[in-house]
Write a protein that holds these residues in place. Structure first.
Motif, PDB file in Angstrom:
ATOM      1  N   PHE A 121      -6.998   3.306   1.423  1.00 55.25           N
ATOM      2  CA  PHE A 121      -6.719   2.402   0.313  1.00 55.25           C
ATOM      3  C   PHE A 121      -5.339   2.673  -0.282  1.00 55.25           C
ATOM      4  O   PHE A 121      -5.095   2.411  -1.446  1.00 55.25           O
ATOM      5  N   ASN A 122      -4.433   3.175   0.538  1.00 61.17           N
ATOM      6  CA  ASN A 122      -3.105   3.566   0.050  1.00 61.17           C
ATOM      7  C   ASN A 122      -2.225   2.383  -0.312  1.00 61.17           C
ATOM      8  O   ASN A 122      -1.186   2.563  -0.928  1.00 61.17           O
ATOM      9  N   ASP A 123      -2.608   1.179   0.026  1.00 57.49           N
ATOM     10  CA  ASP A 123      -1.785  -0.004  -0.244  1.00 57.49           C
ATOM     11  C   ASP A 123      -2.503  -0.990  -1.170  1.00 57.49           C
ATOM     12  O   ASP A 123      -2.152  -2.145  -1.240  1.00 57.49           O
ATOM     13  N   THR A 124      -3.524  -0.510  -1.873  1.00 54.27           N
ATOM     14  CA  THR A 124      -4.327  -1.392  -2.713  1.00 54.27           C
ATOM     15  C   THR A 124      -3.773  -1.419  -4.136  1.00 54.27           C
ATOM     16  O   THR A 124      -3.497  -0.382  -4.719  1.00 54.27           O
ATOM     17  N   SER A 125      -3.618  -2.633  -4.657  1.00 54.38           N
ATOM     18  CA  SER A 125      -3.098  -2.829  -6.010  1.00 54.38           C
ATOM     19  C   SER A 125      -3.918  -3.878  -6.743  1.00 54.38           C
ATOM     20  O   SER A 125      -4.595  -4.699  -6.123  1.00 54.38           O
ATOM     21  N   VAL A 126      -3.800  -3.831  -8.056  1.00 53.39           N
ATOM     22  CA  VAL A 126      -4.357  -4.878  -8.905  1.00 53.39           C
ATOM     23  C   VAL A 126      -3.187  -5.782  -9.288  1.00 53.39           C
ATOM     24  O   VAL A 126      -2.146  -5.297  -9.733  1.00 53.39           O
ATOM     25  N   HIS A 127      -3.356  -7.077  -9.069  1.00 58.63           N
ATOM     26  CA  HIS A 127      -2.311  -8.066  -9.364  1.00 58.63           C
ATOM     27  C   HIS A 127      -2.831  -9.041 -10.418  1.00 58.63           C
ATOM     28  O   HIS A 127      -3.975  -9.482 -10.325  1.00 58.63           O
TER      29      HIS A 127
END
Length: 167
Positions: A121-127
């Protein structure tokens, strides 16, 4: 806290057993593969789209391409900043134009890395898309509303309707 009847799910890879289990939990399954083109209604909507292809995010943005709809959305998924960093700008603008156009209207916060699953999940963000930022985008940004087709896209990461994505 969200009522189960207001949670809508779709994955073209759901097995019959998964569909049955999710139905037993009272969750609503979308009957058709919308290819990410799900329209936001008049209430805040959370999209959990971890590890999805760029075309799904682009399609979702296209379907909701207005200040009102985008300001009602939150997306948990792959980092838009990461997408921008990894793609040549001409490819981003040609194949994923809605992601490219909304970058300046987006707030993004990366989820903290898990010490055990550093590569998962190293590229997971909240937008999210603050109203004031969306209103600062030029009027030309909102004028182009052509549905994405991905004719020249070499790395399309989406199960299309015609490829068997219907349930």
């Amino acid at each position: 806290q969200v009522p189960r009847g207001r949670c809508f799910l779709f994955d073209p890879a759901f097995s019959e057993l998964e569909v049955a289990a999710l139905g037993e939990l009272g969750l609503c399954l979308l009957p058709d593969n919308e290819e990410g083109k799900h329209r936001v209604q008049d209430s805040p909507t959370l999209f959990y789209m971890v590890h999805c292809g760029k075309a799904l995010y682009n399609n979702l943005l296209w379907r909701n391409w207005s200040v009102g709809a985008l300001s009602n959305m939150v997306i948990i998924g792959n980092s838009f900043k990461g997408i921008e960093e990894r793609l040549l700008s001409r490819i981003l603008e040609r194949d994923y134009s809605y992601i490219a156009k909304v970058l300046k209207g987006t707030e993004e916060v990366a989820l903290p890395a898990h010490p055990r699953y550093t590569d998962t999940f190293n590229d997971t963000s909240v937008h999210w898309f603050p109203l004031h930022k969306l209103k600062e985008l030029s009027p030309e940004v909102w004028e182009f509303l052509e549905e994405p087709t991905y004719q020249e896209c070499d790395d399309l990461e989406i199960i299309r309707k015609e490829d068997g994505g219907n349930q």
